[in-house]
Design a protein around this motif. Sequence first.
Motif, PDB file in Angstrom:
ATOM      1  N   PRO A   1      11.420 -23.409  20.189  1.00  0.00           N
ATOM      2  CA  PRO A   1      12.771 -23.882  19.862  1.00  0.00           C
ATOM      3  C   PRO A   1      13.895 -22.963  20.337  1.00  0.00           C
ATOM      4  O   PRO A   1      15.000 -23.436  20.615  1.00  0.00           O
ATOM      5  CB  PRO A   1      12.764 -23.990  18.337  1.00  0.00           C
TER       6      PRO A   1
ATOM      7  N   ASP B   1       9.946 -28.403  21.620  1.00  0.00           N
ATOM      8  CA  ASP B   1       9.137 -28.477  20.397  1.00  0.00           C
ATOM      9  C   ASP B   1       8.370 -27.188  20.150  1.00  0.00           C
ATOM     10  O   ASP B   1       8.293 -26.707  19.023  1.00  0.00           O
ATOM     11  CB  ASP B   1       8.138 -29.637  20.483  1.00  0.00           C
ATOM     12  N   GLN B   2       7.785 -26.624  21.211  1.00  0.00           N
ATOM     13  CA  GLN B   2       6.926 -25.457  21.074  1.00  0.00           C
ATOM     14  C   GLN B   2       7.683 -24.129  20.984  1.00  0.00           C
ATOM     15  O   GLN B   2       7.222 -23.200  20.343  1.00  0.00           O
ATOM     16  CB  GLN B   2       5.959 -25.373  22.269  1.00  0.00           C
TER      17      GLN B   2
ATOM     18  N   ARG C   1      10.863 -31.375  26.972  1.00  0.00           N
ATOM     19  CA  ARG C   1      10.616 -31.897  25.618  1.00  0.00           C
ATOM     20  C   ARG C   1       9.521 -31.089  24.927  1.00  0.00           C
ATOM     21  O   ARG C   1       9.652 -30.697  23.765  1.00  0.00           O
ATOM     22  CB  ARG C   1      10.248 -33.376  25.712  1.00  0.00           C
TER      23      ARG C   1
END
Length: 168
Positions: free
Chosen positions: A80, A77-78, A73
């Motif tokens: 993509p 987010d960090q 996760r």
Amino acid sequence: MHPIGSPAGRLAAVGNQMIELHLWLSAELARLRASLGDTTPDARPSRDLRAHCLTFCAALGRHHTGEDGGAFRLLADQVPELRPVIDNLIVDHEVVAGILARVEELLDDATEVPAAQLRAELDGLAALLESHFRYEEKRLVAALNALTGRPGTAEDLLGLTAPPRPAG
């Protein structure tokens, strides 16, 4: 390099810790498979083998659940561009979960299940995990090790921490 006690220091080596955890899980699976021993048609798993197997299955399940809800996760987010890789790894986790469920079903009635049937499931699991672990390490370790400044621990992101290696 970050101080070991700092949040960045704890997370800067998550990728390396993932490799250590994979090595430990692989060694445990190899030990489990070796402990099957006799796979003649009438051989049955022992109680100790059943306990070891269930403990291993639970640890592997926690690791994959931890990755899905933690490291994956965060990386999605960090970074993509890693999302397709992460999606592939999550699919692998689902396949592994299916194998673990079959192993647990076999062990629910270990008095009736031949060790050879259990060995076949564990051999399939070993082959899948070998490929899965290498792919995951090749694609994610550098990205995990690049994470800095985040509070938490590797266990938060990986679901487990590999036990320390025995001295000697």
